[in-house]
Design a protein around this motif. Sequence first.
Motif, short mmCIF file in Angstrom:
data_model
loop_
_atom_site.label_atom_id
_atom_site.label_comp_id
_atom_site.label_asym_id
_atom_site.label_seq_id
_atom_site.Cartn_x
_atom_site.Cartn_y
_atom_site.Cartn_z
N ASP A 85 0.78 -0.95 -0.07
CA ASP A 85 -0.33 -0.15 -0.15
C ASP A 85 0.47 1.45 0.08
O ASP A 85 1.28 2.07 1.02
CB ASP A 85 -0.64 -0.40 1.30
N ARG A 87 0.25 4.20 -0.96
CA ARG A 87 -0.59 5.47 -0.31
C ARG A 87 0.11 5.61 1.17
O ARG A 87 0.02 6.53 1.61
CB ARG A 87 -1.95 5.92 -0.70
N LYS A 88 -0.44 4.46 1.91
CA LYS A 88 -0.04 4.31 2.85
C LYS A 88 0.65 4.54 3.72
O LYS A 88 1.07 5.21 4.96
CB LYS A 88 -0.74 2.99 3.67
N MET A 90 3.88 6.68 2.52
CA MET A 90 3.51 7.58 1.67
C MET A 90 2.50 8.32 3.15
O MET A 90 2.68 10.05 2.75
CB MET A 90 3.33 7.74 0.40
N GLU A 91 2.30 8.65 3.64
CA GLU A 91 1.54 8.93 4.92
C GLU A 91 2.43 9.20 5.83
O GLU A 91 2.67 8.75 5.96
CB GLU A 91 -0.15 8.76 5.39
#
Length: 133
Positions: A85, A87-88, A90-91
């Motif tokens: 994941d 996106r995760k 990159m949080e």
Amino acid sequence: MEFQSCVKIINEWDIVAARQLGRNVAKELGFGTVDQARITTAISELARNIYLYAGQGRVCIEKLYENGKSGLLIIASDEGPGIPDVRKVMEDGFSTSGGLGAGLPGVKRLMDEFDLDTNVGKGTEIRATKWLR
């Protein structure tokens, strides 16, 4: 792209070696101490991720000369599990290792260009560039 030097990441000492290589190349290219610190911090994060999540891989440092500009490219690659994941990870604040979670978003902020390529089950390659101002 005339110069490329790599450090294999197998143990924690290799993270130190990769940082040192990055600092030396940054110094050679004329980066100031603040940018040298940014570059070595980014290398640290990338090398530590390889060590923690993939077990082994490599960090390569390349000198860039493009349109009259000089820069430094970090290529961190491994054949580990990949990132399921993106996106995760990159949080800000996301961490699977109990770290600060500055990880990849931190690297992206420290550098001028950031590119992540990952395939689950095959590995990950991250390319991060810093240009000389």
